[in-house]
Design an enzyme around this catalytic site. Structure first.
Site, PDB file in Angstrom:
ATOM      1  CD  GLU A  18      -2.397   1.218   2.823  1.00 12.76           C
ATOM      2  OE1 GLU A  18      -3.371   0.501   3.062  1.00 12.76           O
ATOM      3  OE2 GLU A  18      -1.906   2.001   3.664  1.00 12.76           O
ATOM      4  CE1 TYR A  50     -10.286  10.734  -1.975  1.00 12.64           C
ATOM      5  CE2 TYR A  50     -10.865  11.027   0.332  1.00 12.64           C
ATOM      6  CZ  TYR A  50     -10.875  11.475  -0.974  1.00 12.64           C
ATOM      7  OH  TYR A  50     -11.461  12.678  -1.264  1.00 12.64           O
ATOM      8  CG  HIS A  94      -7.561   2.434   0.053  1.00 13.05           C
ATOM      9  ND1 HIS A  94      -6.885   2.338   1.245  1.00 13.05           N
ATOM     10  CD2 HIS A  94      -7.140   1.382  -0.703  1.00 13.05           C
ATOM     11  CE1 HIS A  94      -6.089   1.275   1.200  1.00 13.05           C
ATOM     12  NE2 HIS A  94      -6.218   0.688   0.032  1.00 13.05           N
ATOM     13  NE  ARG A 124     -16.737   4.817   9.979  1.00 17.19           N
ATOM     14  CZ  ARG A 124     -16.684   4.728  11.287  1.00 17.19           C
ATOM     15  NH1 ARG A 124     -17.747   4.320  11.963  1.00 17.19           N
ATOM     16  NH2 ARG A 124     -15.576   5.022  11.953  1.00 17.19           N
ATOM     17  CB  ALA A 144     -17.639   0.118   4.730  1.00 17.67           C
ATOM     18  CD  GLN A 210      -5.546  -1.406  10.893  1.00 16.84           C
ATOM     19  OE1 GLN A 210      -4.566  -1.330  10.158  1.00 16.84           O
ATOM     20  NE2 GLN A 210      -6.417  -0.414  11.060  1.00 16.84           N
ATOM     21  CD  GLN A 246       6.694   3.005  13.267  1.00 17.37           C
ATOM     22  OE1 GLN A 246       7.189   1.872  13.280  1.00 17.37           O
ATOM     23  NE2 GLN A 246       6.544   3.700  12.156  1.00 17.37           N
ATOM     24  CE  LYS A 305      10.658   7.422   6.560  1.00 14.02           C
ATOM     25  NZ  LYS A 305       9.525   7.868   7.358  1.00 14.02           N
TER      26      LYS A 305
HETATM   27  P1  FAD Z   1     -17.388  -0.186   8.578  1.00 15.00           P
HETATM   28  O1  FAD Z   1     -17.335  -1.510   7.945  1.00 15.00           O
HETATM   29  O2  FAD Z   1     -18.501   0.724   8.211  1.00 15.00           O
HETATM   30  O3  FAD Z   1     -17.370  -0.405  10.156  1.00 15.00           O
HETATM   31  C1  FAD Z   1     -17.191   0.691  11.048  1.00 15.00           C
HETATM   32  C2  FAD Z   1     -17.696   0.287  12.416  1.00 15.00           C
HETATM   33  O4  FAD Z   1     -19.116   0.196  12.398  1.00 15.00           O
HETATM   34  C3  FAD Z   1     -17.209  -1.077  12.901  1.00 15.00           C
HETATM   35  O5  FAD Z   1     -17.030  -1.009  14.284  1.00 15.00           O
HETATM   36  C4  FAD Z   1     -18.363  -2.013  12.557  1.00 15.00           C
HETATM   37  O6  FAD Z   1     -18.397  -3.142  13.403  1.00 15.00           O
HETATM   38  C5  FAD Z   1     -19.542  -1.094  12.799  1.00 15.00           C
HETATM   39  N1  FAD Z   1     -20.722  -1.381  11.997  1.00 15.00           N
HETATM   40  C6  FAD Z   1     -20.779  -1.737  10.710  1.00 15.00           C
HETATM   41  N2  FAD Z   1     -22.064  -1.866  10.313  1.00 15.00           N
HETATM   42  C7  FAD Z   1     -22.832  -1.556  11.394  1.00 15.00           C
HETATM   43  C8  FAD Z   1     -24.218  -1.491  11.631  1.00 15.00           C
HETATM   44  N3  FAD Z   1     -25.105  -1.760  10.680  1.00 15.00           N
HETATM   45  N4  FAD Z   1     -24.647  -1.129  12.881  1.00 15.00           N
HETATM   46  C9  FAD Z   1     -23.762  -0.843  13.861  1.00 15.00           C
HETATM   47  N5  FAD Z   1     -22.426  -0.890  13.684  1.00 15.00           N
HETATM   48  C10 FAD Z   1     -21.971  -1.244  12.466  1.00 15.00           C
HETATM   49  N6  FAD Z   1      -9.230   5.129   6.117  1.00 15.00           N
HETATM   50  C11 FAD Z   1      -9.115   6.173   5.255  1.00 15.00           C
HETATM   51  O7  FAD Z   1      -9.611   7.268   5.548  1.00 15.00           O
HETATM   52  N7  FAD Z   1      -8.464   6.039   4.050  1.00 15.00           N
HETATM   53  C12 FAD Z   1      -7.900   4.873   3.657  1.00 15.00           C
HETATM   54  O8  FAD Z   1      -7.315   4.794   2.585  1.00 15.00           O
HETATM   55  C13 FAD Z   1      -8.003   3.747   4.532  1.00 15.00           C
HETATM   56  N8  FAD Z   1      -7.501   2.545   4.195  1.00 15.00           N
HETATM   57  C14 FAD Z   1      -7.673   1.456   5.022  1.00 15.00           C
HETATM   58  C15 FAD Z   1      -7.211   0.183   4.598  1.00 15.00           C
HETATM   59  C16 FAD Z   1      -7.379  -0.926   5.431  1.00 15.00           C
HETATM   60  C17 FAD Z   1      -6.900  -2.275   4.965  1.00 15.00           C
HETATM   61  C18 FAD Z   1      -7.976  -0.772   6.710  1.00 15.00           C
HETATM   62  C19 FAD Z   1      -8.111  -1.958   7.624  1.00 15.00           C
HETATM   63  C20 FAD Z   1      -8.437   0.471   7.124  1.00 15.00           C
HETATM   64  C21 FAD Z   1      -8.298   1.595   6.289  1.00 15.00           C
HETATM   65  N9  FAD Z   1      -8.789   2.864   6.654  1.00 15.00           N
HETATM   66  C22 FAD Z   1      -8.684   3.919   5.782  1.00 15.00           C
HETATM   67  C23 FAD Z   1      -9.381   3.083   7.985  1.00 15.00           C
HETATM   68  C24 FAD Z   1     -10.904   2.856   8.018  1.00 15.00           C
HETATM   69  O9  FAD Z   1     -11.554   3.813   7.207  1.00 15.00           O
HETATM   70  C25 FAD Z   1     -11.340   2.975   9.473  1.00 15.00           C
HETATM   71  O10 FAD Z   1     -10.876   1.898  10.224  1.00 15.00           O
HETATM   72  C26 FAD Z   1     -12.831   3.209   9.722  1.00 15.00           C
HETATM   73  O11 FAD Z   1     -12.995   3.634  11.076  1.00 15.00           O
HETATM   74  C27 FAD Z   1     -13.717   1.986   9.523  1.00 15.00           C
HETATM   75  O12 FAD Z   1     -13.825   1.665   8.212  1.00 15.00           O
HETATM   76  P2  FAD Z   1     -14.606   0.312   7.761  1.00 15.00           P
HETATM   77  O13 FAD Z   1     -14.653   0.347   6.292  1.00 15.00           O
HETATM   78  O14 FAD Z   1     -14.044  -0.865   8.433  1.00 15.00           O
HETATM   79  O15 FAD Z   1     -16.066   0.664   8.353  1.00 15.00           O
END
Ligand code: FAD
Length: 317
Positions: A18, A50, A94, A124, A144, A210, A246, A305
């Site tokens: 990434e 993103y 993303h 999300r 998401a 993650q 870190q 890096k």
């Molecule tokens: P979701 O899947 O929407 O989940 C968020 C939370 O809501 C979780 O706790 C889930 O259990 C809960 N939830 C889901 N559905 C419901 C529901 N119906 N009712 C109640 N609770 C619910 N962030 C960035 O800004 N840019 C990036 O490029 C980026 N890249 C990432 C790449 C990876 C591989 C990972 C693991 C994370 C990345 N993130 C990035 C961070 C990510 O956006 C955050 O962790 C964010 O807080 C959650 O995103 P998600 O898509 O997992 O959310």
């Protein structure tokens, strides 16, 4: 080519990584310099993060503070097109719910489709720094899963304006995020896995995790996912520790644990150079075990890096 096609046609464990878009004002060549050495290991795809806007306060001449919105790392879509063009590998942008209305998301997806980019990692996004919890746009998505559904609808030729005729279906392969140590807002891991399953049922094709430093957490997570009926590939995401500080920063930002054995090794390091070497060795140990276990791909968070990821890839691929 879709990520799922890369995974299913692979004869051995794949290497991917990434990258972050350069800071506003920096040349794209700073990114290429970082990526060039890693291309030796033939990654079939590269993810591009993103970064949404942040708010900063600027002091004006009259002494008052003005709230200014700034995106420090713009350019995700352009970088994906540039990577595809330069290296002939698939670039995975993303895309996030935060800061986007559904209509703006549709426009971005149309751009990606025209560029021949047919993979997206759907997220999300985190709350912006000035907000305690995630706040969607008025016409945006809360979770998401809602964004997964929008992409999936476009794949069926259903756009937001339903009166359109002969609309062309897009063909996006959809990745989503998974959390072996659970997402910070989830009440427990089981609940988080239930939400993950809902995202897969809504149309997600694969999961990227993650970062984690203890493989047993990944194995347990995959087991829970399989028990819950999630059958899509689950790609482990790994981050080599590069500096001692870190130890405090990563758990705070990513809500993950540092195993005791790694913690002691790092605490005993005299300087960051020694810590970096421990980080590389730990990531190689993790990678070897994961590869033997049969993961489809090892995905590395380079965070701008490349040298540690280069050393790990040299030992592994
Ligand atoms: P979701 O899947 O929407 O989940 C968020 C939370 O809501 C979780 O706790 C889930 O259990 C809960 N939830 C889901 N559905 C419901 C529901 N119906 N009712 C109640 N609770 C619910 N962030 C960035 O800004 N840019 C990036 O490029 C980026 N890249 C990432 C790449 C990876 C591989 C990972 C693991 C994370 C990345 N993130 C990035 C961070 C990510 O956006 C955050 O962790 C964010 O807080 C959650 O995103 P998600 O898509 O997992 O959310």
């Amino acid at each position: 080519m879709k990520i799922t096609e890369h995974l299913s046609s692979a004869k051995k464990t794949l290497f991917s990584f990434e990258v972050l878009p350069p800071l506003r004002g920096q040349s794209i060549h700073s990114l290429y310099e970082h990526m060039n050495p890693l291309m030796e290991f033939n990654p079939p795809f590269v993810d591009v993060t993103y970064h949404r806007e942040e708010y900063v306060y600027k002091k004006r001449e009259n002494g008052l503070l003005e709230k200014v919105s700034i995106r420090k790392r713009p350019g995700t879509v352009g970088i994906c097109a540039a990577i595809k063009n330069r290296y002939n590998v698939d670039a995975v942008p993303h895309i996030i719910c935060g800061g986007f209305t559904k209509s703006e998301t549709e426009n971005a997806l149309i751009d990606l489709d025209y560029l021949g980019i047919d993979n997206v990692l759907v997220l999300r996004g985190d709350p912006i720094k000035s907000e305690a919890r995630f706040v969607p746009e008025a016409e945006g998505h809360h979770y998401a899963i809602d964004l997964v559904k929008q992409v999936k609808s476009m794949n069926r030729g259903i756009y937001l304006h339903e009166e359109m005729e002969n609309s062309a279906p897009s063909n996006f392969c959809i990745g989503i995020a998974g959390y072996p140590e659970k997402h910070e807002e989830a009440p427990n891991l089981q609940a988080d896995v239930r939400h993950l399953k809902a995202k897969v049922e809504a149309g997600a094709d694969y999961v990227v995790t993650q970062m984690f430093f203890d493989n047993s957490k990944y194995f347990r997570f995959v087991e829970l996912c399989r028990e819950a009926g999630i059958t899509v590939p689950i790609i482990p995401g790994l981050k080599p520790i590069t500096v001692k500080r870190q130890l405090a920063v990563l758990p705070k930002i990513f809500h993950i644990d540092i195993p005791e054995e790694l913690l002691i090794e790092l605490e005993n390091c005299k300087n960051d150079a020694a810590a970096k070497q421990i980080g590389i060795e730990w990531a190689i140990k993790q990678s070897k075990e994961l590869m033997e276990w049969g993961v489809p791909c090892l995905h590395y968070y380079s965070m701008g890096k490349s040298d540690s990821v280069y050393s790990i890839a040299k030992a592994m691929f």
